[in-house]
Design a protein around this motif. Sequence first.
Motif, PDB file in Angstrom:
ATOM      1  N   HIS A   1       0.845  -1.197   0.000  1.00 29.80           N
ATOM      2  CA  HIS A   1       0.000   0.000   0.000  1.00 29.80           C
ATOM      3  C   HIS A   1       0.883   1.251   0.000  1.00 29.80           C
ATOM      4  CE1 HIS A   1       1.158  -0.420   4.205  1.00 29.80           C
ATOM      5  NE2 HIS A   1       0.953   0.880   4.318  1.00 29.80           N
TER       6      HIS A   1
ATOM      7  N   ASP B   1       1.019   5.223   1.911  1.00 32.05           N
ATOM      8  CA  ASP B   1       0.457   6.009   3.013  1.00 32.05           C
ATOM      9  C   ASP B   1       0.161   7.392   2.473  1.00 32.05           C
ATOM     10  OD1 ASP B   1       1.303   3.749   4.350  1.00 32.05           O
ATOM     11  OD2 ASP B   1       2.238   4.829   5.999  1.00 32.05           O
TER      12      ASP B   1
ATOM     13  N   ARG C   1       3.968  10.234  12.357  1.00 35.59           N
ATOM     14  CA  ARG C   1       3.497  10.984  11.200  1.00 35.59           C
ATOM     15  C   ARG C   1       3.077  12.394  11.590  1.00 35.59           C
ATOM     16  NH1 ARG C   1       0.952   6.655   8.122  1.00 35.59           N
ATOM     17  NH2 ARG C   1       1.768   4.714   8.977  1.00 35.59           N
TER      18      ARG C   1
ATOM     19  N   HIS D   1       4.644  -0.189  -0.132  1.00 37.99           N
ATOM     20  CA  HIS D   1       5.365  -0.980   0.860  1.00 37.99           C
ATOM     21  C   HIS D   1       4.401  -1.913   1.583  1.00 37.99           C
ATOM     22  CE1 HIS D   1       3.856   2.599   2.937  1.00 37.99           C
ATOM     23  NE2 HIS D   1       3.761   1.828   4.013  1.00 37.99           N
TER      24      HIS D   1
HETATM   25 FE    FE Z   1       2.313   2.102   5.416  1.00 39.03          FE
END
Ligand code: FE
Length: 203
Positions: free
Chosen positions: A121, A123, A200, A177
Amino acid sequence: ARQELADGAVLLRGRALADEESLLASLDGIVAAAPFRHMVTPGGFTMSVAMTSCGAAGWVTDRGGYRYAPLDPLSGRPWPPMPAVFLKLATSAAAEAGFAGFMPDTCLVNRYEPGARMSLHQDKDEGDLGHPIVSVSLGLPAMFQFGGLARNDKPQKVPLEHGDVVVWGGPSRLAFHGVLALKDSAHPRLGRNRINLTFRKAL
Ligand code: FE
Ligand code: MD5
């Protein structure tokens, strides 16, 4: 040891080891207030990875989609605050990797038990993708898949172990990843678990 995996992706092997006990003590506090849970994807699949968060928002998924939420949907209360030791590790590792000034407002905590995995996927639920993501691996080792900007790019396999820190920024921020299914073994400190802290700037 500082290892550049790709442009913007820096692996700092063992970088979290000196903070292991304080990270784990802080994690216990987070999990007491906001327990690990297996969330459901918009497509209706229950994730094999159990998750919780701390900070000003937490990453959540349900049938309605993926998003950052200011309240834990399980408790209706704010997520636990980001512990100082989390913030210090994330900002100092980011600076070492070339991202001075990175200031995360959330840490998504992933718990993998043997067999748990995360499929390939990107992010991209964060507001400004110009900020890096810092990831800290604890407990059982995992085989990380680090791909390219296209889903079809063949991923490199990167083994991640207890104490490893990776900073994903620049052109690597949007790389595909994933994590291969965890092999069954036991870690002296964390037992049959892999914990990954992902810092994040979401908001
Ligand atoms: Fe991720
Ligand atoms: C993990 N977690 O090991 C990983 C660490 C997630 C997730 O992927 O979304 O919770 S974060 C790895 C990461 C983040 C952003 C970009 C890249 C990797 N990358 O470009 O490869 O549980």
